[in-house]
Design an enzyme around this catalytic site. Structure first.
Site, short mmCIF file in Angstrom:
data_model
loop_
_atom_site.label_atom_id
_atom_site.label_comp_id
_atom_site.label_asym_id
_atom_site.label_seq_id
_atom_site.Cartn_x
_atom_site.Cartn_y
_atom_site.Cartn_z
N GLU A 123 20.10 3.99 6.61
CA GLU A 123 20.03 4.61 5.49
C GLU A 123 21.02 4.65 4.69
OE1 GLU A 123 16.50 5.34 5.82
OE2 GLU A 123 14.96 4.91 3.98
N CYS B 275 16.05 41.72 -2.75
CA CYS B 275 15.16 42.21 -4.00
C CYS B 275 15.41 43.60 -4.26
CB CYS B 275 13.93 42.86 -2.73
SG CYS B 275 12.58 41.73 -2.20
N CYS C 247 15.03 41.77 2.71
CA CYS C 247 15.75 41.13 1.56
C CYS C 247 17.14 41.50 1.52
CB CYS C 247 14.75 40.32 0.67
SG CYS C 247 15.35 39.36 -0.92
N HIS D 237 16.00 31.40 -5.86
CA HIS D 237 16.86 31.73 -6.17
C HIS D 237 17.40 30.24 -6.69
CE1 HIS D 237 18.00 30.94 -2.39
NE2 HIS D 237 18.61 30.45 -1.77
N GLN E 64 21.46 28.49 -7.05
CA GLN E 64 22.93 28.12 -6.54
C GLN E 64 24.38 27.55 -7.34
OE1 GLN E 64 23.89 28.35 -2.11
NE2 GLN E 64 22.08 27.63 -1.69
N ARG F 9 0.73 -1.43 -0.29
CA ARG F 9 0.17 0.04 0.02
C ARG F 9 0.84 0.93 0.02
NH1 ARG F 9 -0.96 3.62 3.36
NH2 ARG F 9 -2.89 4.65 3.16
N ALA G 140 17.09 26.10 2.12
CA ALA G 140 17.07 27.74 1.73
C ALA G 140 17.32 28.24 3.00
CB ALA G 140 15.88 27.55 0.57
ZN LIG Z 1 13.30 39.35 -1.87
#
Ligand SMILES: [Zn+2]
Ligand SMILES: [Zn+2]
Ligand SMILES: [Zn+2]
Length: 342
Positions: A309, A42, A39, A165, A167, A20, A159
């Site tokens: 893992e 910007c 920011c 953005h 990279q 399942r 992030a």
């Molecule tokens: Zn911004």
């Protein structure tokens, strides 16, 4: 009964739950939220980033001022440093090397509130043009062997800033994951005189059950043996070693299908955090990229990597790829800003 499946390129086995499978709603939702605040990406805040190394700008506008559409700057907190010579030294039986490299941020848009999935295709085209230009420029530096383009979206995916953005990090060695894929491609070619990725594209288009979306130039699949639920792979339909070769005048076709894939992931999984990595051939004469076939890997962050893992390199994937592909295929994607997804 669960199924063991082998990745056809690198030979990694994964465990796929078949009984399942986990559906999109079975995963804990960690929707990426926007926090606001200052920011540096910007427009108007260009002085708050390191100087720009590349930009696509309106004519007559000044470097490090407004008027750009896509802007590339060095990472303020680089993982590797651009200055210095590449020294390789032993330390007893161990090897080390100076941490030379380049770490750049590609600011995808001037619009703080738009995720990549909501950008016009022309804007995503500019993003890929910027990636290409930076890759070509960085590859001129003979110290570098590989240029890794990647994207972290949302804090759980790594992030630190919410403004869209991508990279890139140029490294003096070819990363292990890429070496594994290169070896797998060369091996397949030695046996069959065919490219494994071209073979995968052919078979997936024939079978159809793992296809997410397709256009004239690209196909998006959930791979046969994916590590993570809803992991997808975007592959050019024609054989290309280098991502840079995808540029045949523009990246619009790639931009369309990339946006569509992100849109499907957002609808099916509720705007999850995700990572994207670009796998392309190494630069500067690294042996034999002849049979490599570039692609993008997109991984929504739905599960955590746990002890088994880490200990084994063996992944347990709770969603069969065929079911994941169906959910993504059937996701009702809203039309893009210019009114078409086609
Ligand atoms: Zn911004
Ligand atoms: Zn190929
Ligand atoms: Zn890959």
């Amino acid at each position: 009964m669960p199924e063991l499946r082998k990745d056809p390129v690198i030979g990694r086995w994964v465990i796929i739950a078949t009984e399942r499978g986990k559906r999109p709603t079975d995963f804990e939702r960690i929707e990426t939220k926007r926090g606001g605040g200052f920011c540096p990406f910007c427009p108007g805040n260009e002085a708050k980033t390191p100087p720009e190394v590349y930009a696509i700008r309106d004519p007559g506008t000044q470097r490090d001022g407004p008027g750009w559409r896509v802007r590339v700057v060095s990472n303020k907190f680089p993982a590797l440093q651009i200055e210095g010579e590449l020294h390789r030294k032993p330390e007893g039986i161990y090897d080390k090397m100076s941490g030379v490299g380049a770490h750049e941020v590609i600011i995808e848009t001037t619009d703080h509130d738009r995720d990549t999935a909501h950008l016009p295709v022309e804007q995503i085209n500019d993003l890929f043009v910027a990636c290409r230009e930076r890759m070509i420029d960085l590859a001129k530096d003979k110290r570098f062997r590989y240029i890794q383009v990647f994207k972290n979206h949302g804090a759980p995916a790594g992030a630190s800033l919410e403004h869209s953005h991508t990279q890139l990090i140029a490294t003096p060695i070819v990363p292990r994951r890429v070496v594994e894929e290169l070896k797998g491609c060369n091996q397949h070619f030695d046996w069959k005189e065919r490219c494994i990725f071209c073979d995968i594209v052919d078979q997936e288009l024939t079978v159809g059950s793992r296809i997410v979306c397709v256009n004239d130039d690209y196909v998006v699949i959930v791979p046969f043996a994916p590590r993570f639920p809803f992991e997808t792979m975007l592959i050019p339909r024609r054989h290309e070693h280098y991502f840079e070769d995808a540029y045949r005048g523009d990246f619009l076709s790639l931009a369309r299908i990339y946006r569509e894939t992100l849109g499907r992931m957002n609808v099916a999984l509720g705007n999850p955090p995700f990572n994207v990595v670009l796998h392309t051939s190494p630069c500067n004469d690294w042996e034999a990229p002849r049979h490599y076939h570039w692609h993008l890997e997109l991984i929504p962050k739905l599960t955590k990597v746990a002890g088994f893992e880490w200990g084994t390199g063996f992944y347990i994937n709770p969603t069969p790829p065929e079911e994941a592909a169906q959910f993504l295929r059937e996701a009702a994607v809203p039309a893009g800003p210019e009114g078409s997804q086609a």
